[in-house]
Design an enzyme around this catalytic site. Structure first.
Site, PDB file in Angstrom:
ATOM      1  N   ASN A 170       0.817  -1.315  -0.158  1.00 49.60           N
ATOM      2  CA  ASN A 170       0.112   0.024   0.063  1.00 49.60           C
ATOM      3  C   ASN A 170       0.871   1.333   0.026  1.00 49.60           C
ATOM      4  OD1 ASN A 170       0.733  -0.537   2.609  1.00 49.60           O
ATOM      5  ND2 ASN A 170      -1.406  -0.065   3.495  1.00 49.60           N
ATOM      6  N   GLU A 265       5.706  -3.862  11.788  1.00 52.47           N
ATOM      7  CA  GLU A 265       4.441  -3.067  11.713  1.00 52.47           C
ATOM      8  C   GLU A 265       3.339  -3.932  11.156  1.00 52.47           C
ATOM      9  OE1 GLU A 265       7.316   0.933  10.597  1.00 52.47           O
ATOM     10  OE2 GLU A 265       6.002  -0.002   9.130  1.00 52.47           O
ATOM     11  N   CYS A 299      -3.077   0.926   6.889  1.00 50.91           N
ATOM     12  CA  CYS A 299      -3.214   0.109   8.194  1.00 50.91           C
ATOM     13  C   CYS A 299      -3.872   0.991   9.319  1.00 50.91           C
ATOM     14  CB  CYS A 299      -1.693   0.112   8.392  1.00 50.91           C
ATOM     15  SG  CYS A 299      -0.721   1.391   8.808  1.00 50.91           S
TER      16      CYS A 299
HETATM   17  P1  NAP Z   1       1.459  -8.977   3.311  1.00 50.55           P
HETATM   18  O1  NAP Z   1       0.595  -9.614   2.572  1.00 50.55           O
HETATM   19  O2  NAP Z   1       1.649  -9.360   4.598  1.00 50.55           O
HETATM   20  O3  NAP Z   1       2.966  -8.577   2.437  1.00 50.55           O
HETATM   21  C1  NAP Z   1       3.617  -7.669   3.127  1.00 50.55           C
HETATM   22  C2  NAP Z   1       5.184  -8.147   2.163  1.00 50.55           C
HETATM   23  O4  NAP Z   1       5.407  -9.428   2.813  1.00 50.55           O
HETATM   24  C3  NAP Z   1       5.213  -8.014   0.954  1.00 50.55           C
HETATM   25  O5  NAP Z   1       6.314  -7.385   0.398  1.00 50.55           O
HETATM   26  C4  NAP Z   1       4.953  -9.544   0.504  1.00 50.55           C
HETATM   27  O6  NAP Z   1       5.748  -9.992  -0.588  1.00 50.55           O
HETATM   28  C5  NAP Z   1       5.820 -10.079   1.937  1.00 50.55           C
HETATM   29  N1  NAP Z   1       5.843 -11.343   1.962  1.00 50.55           N
HETATM   30  C6  NAP Z   1       4.930 -12.425   1.701  1.00 50.55           C
HETATM   31  N2  NAP Z   1       5.088 -13.585   2.334  1.00 50.55           N
HETATM   32  C7  NAP Z   1       6.186 -13.504   2.655  1.00 50.55           C
HETATM   33  C8  NAP Z   1       7.204 -14.412   3.423  1.00 50.55           C
HETATM   34  N3  NAP Z   1       6.706 -15.614   3.975  1.00 50.55           N
HETATM   35  N4  NAP Z   1       8.316 -13.953   3.998  1.00 50.55           N
HETATM   36  C9  NAP Z   1       8.823 -12.864   3.912  1.00 50.55           C
HETATM   37  N5  NAP Z   1       7.769 -11.960   3.315  1.00 50.55           N
HETATM   38  C10 NAP Z   1       6.675 -11.990   2.713  1.00 50.55           C
HETATM   39  O7  NAP Z   1       0.682  -7.666   3.447  1.00 50.55           O
HETATM   40  P2  NAP Z   1       0.042  -6.386   2.343  1.00 50.55           P
HETATM   41  O8  NAP Z   1      -1.040  -7.257   1.861  1.00 50.55           O
HETATM   42  O9  NAP Z   1       1.160  -6.239   1.292  1.00 50.55           O
HETATM   43  O10 NAP Z   1      -0.046  -5.268   3.234  1.00 50.55           O
HETATM   44  C11 NAP Z   1      -1.250  -4.959   3.857  1.00 50.55           C
HETATM   45  C12 NAP Z   1      -1.247  -5.316   5.362  1.00 50.55           C
HETATM   46  O11 NAP Z   1      -0.129  -4.457   5.649  1.00 50.55           O
HETATM   47  C13 NAP Z   1      -2.493  -4.965   6.156  1.00 50.55           C
HETATM   48  O12 NAP Z   1      -2.526  -5.721   7.066  1.00 50.55           O
HETATM   49  C14 NAP Z   1      -1.940  -3.722   6.689  1.00 50.55           C
HETATM   50  O13 NAP Z   1      -2.698  -3.284   7.930  1.00 50.55           O
HETATM   51  C15 NAP Z   1      -0.605  -3.543   6.791  1.00 50.55           C
HETATM   52  N6  NAP Z   1       0.175  -2.569   7.219  1.00 50.55           N
HETATM   53  C16 NAP Z   1       0.869  -2.327   8.352  1.00 50.55           C
HETATM   54  C17 NAP Z   1       1.394  -1.065   8.431  1.00 50.55           C
HETATM   55  C18 NAP Z   1       1.783  -0.528   9.971  1.00 50.55           C
HETATM   56  O14 NAP Z   1       2.366   0.377   9.837  1.00 50.55           O
HETATM   57  N7  NAP Z   1       1.523  -1.048  10.803  1.00 50.55           N
HETATM   58  C19 NAP Z   1       1.386   0.105   7.327  1.00 50.55           C
HETATM   59  C20 NAP Z   1       1.017  -0.602   6.102  1.00 50.55           C
HETATM   60  C21 NAP Z   1       0.350  -1.677   6.002  1.00 50.55           C
HETATM   61  P3  NAP Z   1       4.666 -10.482  -1.947  1.00 50.55           P
HETATM   62  O15 NAP Z   1       3.884  -9.051  -2.241  1.00 50.55           O
HETATM   63  O16 NAP Z   1       5.529 -10.846  -3.020  1.00 50.55           O
HETATM   64  O17 NAP Z   1       3.772 -11.445  -1.360  1.00 50.55           O
END
Ligand code: NAP
Length: 497
Positions: A170, A265, A299
């Protein structure tokens, strides 16, 4: 200039974007690529390299040796290079924003804002790093019982080594630089694994660091699906710290990673508690901004409204009126609501909506979906037995739960597994502070929607929302360890004459 042209031409090999290692743009030996699907057209927009385990191994070695030299580079020189990268990034905001529009359907103006904000974040980090990393501590031994004044202790902050940075889709530029800049100013090297949706924006951003002239091997970017190379990266013995932003994936990484510092995060279910005396116009504006900007894919989006019953009808009417003003369409038109990132994400959101319908929620608008585009939806009379009361939709769908007391609202907020942010609306500041104290979240906003920025504010989640505290200063500190040197003086009986 368009993405992948001009100074960015060298990051492309035919129609596939290269990965970055040893100060060069390279093609993966696997010959495999990963497709990036445009959320609006649902067709392949870009392709990136699928890096292999061998390539990851090489990158880790390069990052390790480059870090040793970088740690010896004067702090002011590190800062100078970061300022240069920030300026180059801002100069190229248009092509990078174009990638954000096409890869993650970010509305055009917000895409530009993300790049500019990222440049500002890099510059601020350089300045803050020069200040805080230039300071240490001096202690003398005789302040602890039983000791003479025979030991002088000097402390300073030293880098951790190789930082593995994994941002989410995002904010693929902003949440990458919020890891890269603190890591570099503190003397660390970087291995970035960008999110698949957002990888090309990330590669353009990395090229700005390349153009700034950082040493070879210090900054590296490997692409590939997280599900394929993620475990290999996060469990790699060459990694000295992981800074991760994303969803539940982070919980799995925390369990698998070795004995290294983790910055996590993760997701949130930010509650907006509305009291009887709240300014309902202000609340409605904040619910719209907090709940629906970037189609709720933030988030810190408002993810559940908890409103006192006596003002609920009035509030719902005001929010409904504002929802009606939201524009829905493609990101290129700068629409307020744009397609969500993927079909699976849209299906997940739809599942939450259908569950709420089956269990009797009131639909304030008709549910409408075309492809990945979901029209903004406010669900009233949501009850705790509905999934949407607890789960993070990450889409333009917002539940309203009517409560009979403030305690009920706090109880709902604290019963969540998440604890990122929350907000409370009331004119009574004493009550607001007591409620803030009672809410088990990393941050509580009084009379405004939750938000991550400004980027130098501390930012942290508790429970399943994260580990550690971010924000520029905290991130720099987190990416260092304390080193002490003790000067041992002769015993008090020693004479100088
Ligand atoms: P995600 O599916 O957890 O993916 C995040 C990152 O992890 C991506 O770069 C993804 O790569 C990678 N990834 C996937 N599987 C992995 C593994 N087994 N080992 C290491 N890395 C791996 O999250 P998202 O859908 O991109 O983002 C949405 C989520 O992020 C929401 O839950 C949101 O609340 C949270 N978020 C939190 C914050 C905060 O500051 N607290 C800020 C923004 C977003 P790929 O894309 O290649 O799968």
């Amino acid at each position: 200039m368009a993405a992948g042209t001009g100074v960015f031409a060298e990051i492309l090999d035919g129609d596939v974007y290269k990965y970055y290692a040893d100060g060069e743009w390279k093609t993966a030996s696997s010959g495999k690529t990963v497709a990036i699907i445009n959320p609006t057209t649902r067709k392949t927009q870009y392709k990136v390299q699928a890096c292999s385990q061998e390539e990851v191994n090489k990158v880790m070695d390069l990052a390790k040796s480059a870090q040793k030299l970088w740690a010896k580079t004067p702090l002011w020189k590190r800062a100078e290079l970061l300022h240069k990268a920030a300026a180059i990034l801002k100069e190229h905001k248009a092509p990078i924003a174009e990638c954000l529009v096409k890869e993650i359907a970010k509305p055009a103006k917000d895409a530009v804002t993300e790049v500019v904000r990222s440049g500002d974040l890099i510059s601020y980090t350089a300045e803050e790093g020069v200040r805080i990393l230039g300071e240490g501590k001096f202690l003398v031994s005789d302040s602890f019982p039983g000791n003479e004044r025979t030991k002088y202790c000097l402390t300073s902050k030293i880098p951790l080594g190789v930082i593995l940075a994994i941002p989410p889709f995002n904010y693929p530029v902003n949440l990458a630089v919020s890891k890269i800049a603190p890591a570099l100013i503190a003397g660390n090297s970087i291995v970035l694994k960008p999110p698949t949706q957002g990888a090309v924006s990330g590669l353009h951003m990395i090229h700005c660091f390349h153009l700034a002239g950082f040493p070879k091997g210090l900054i590296n970017c490997v692409t590939g699906k997280g599900s394929e190379i993620g475990d290999f990266l996060t469990m790699h013995p060459g990694v000295n710290c992981i800074s991760f932003t994303g969803g539940d994936t982070g919980i799995g990484i925390s369990k698998k990673a070795g004995m290294i510092p983790l910055q996590m995060e993760l997701g949130g279910k930010d509650a907006c508690i509305v009291l009887e005396d709240a300014d309902l116009d202000l609340v409605a504006i904040n619910i719209i901004k907090g709940g629906f900007s970037y189609s709720g894919q933030r988030c810190t989006a408002v993810k559940v409204v908890l409103v006192i019953e006596s003002v609920a009808d009035a509030l719902v009417e005001k929010v409904k009126a504002n929802v009606a003003k939201l524009t829905v369409g493609p990101p290129e038109d700068d629409s307020d609501i744009t397609p969500v990132v993927s079909e699976s994400s849209a299906n997940y959101i739809e599942g939450l909506v259908l569950d709420a319908k089956e269990k009797g929620a009131t639909f304030c608008q008709e549910y409408k979906r075309e492809g990945n585009l979901i029209w903004p939806l406010l669900l009233d009379h949501v009850r705790p037995d509905m999934r949407i009361a607890w789960e993070e939709p990450f889409g333009p769908v917002l539940p309203v739960i009517r409560i009979n007391s403030v305690e009920e609202g706090i109880h709902h907020c604290n019963a969540s597994n998440f604890g990122l942010q929350g907000c409370v609306f009331t004119k009574d500041v004493n009550k607001a502070i007591l409620i803030s104290d009672a809410m088990e979240t990393g941050t509580v906003q009084i009379n405004s929607a939750p938000a991550r920025g400004p980027d130098h504010f501390p930012f942290q989640g508790i429970k399943d929302s994260g580990i550690g505290s971010q924000g520029i200063t905290n991130s720099i500190n987190m990416m260092t360890k304390v080193k002490t040197t003790v000067i041992n003086l002769p015993s008090p009986s020693y004479t100088m004459g």
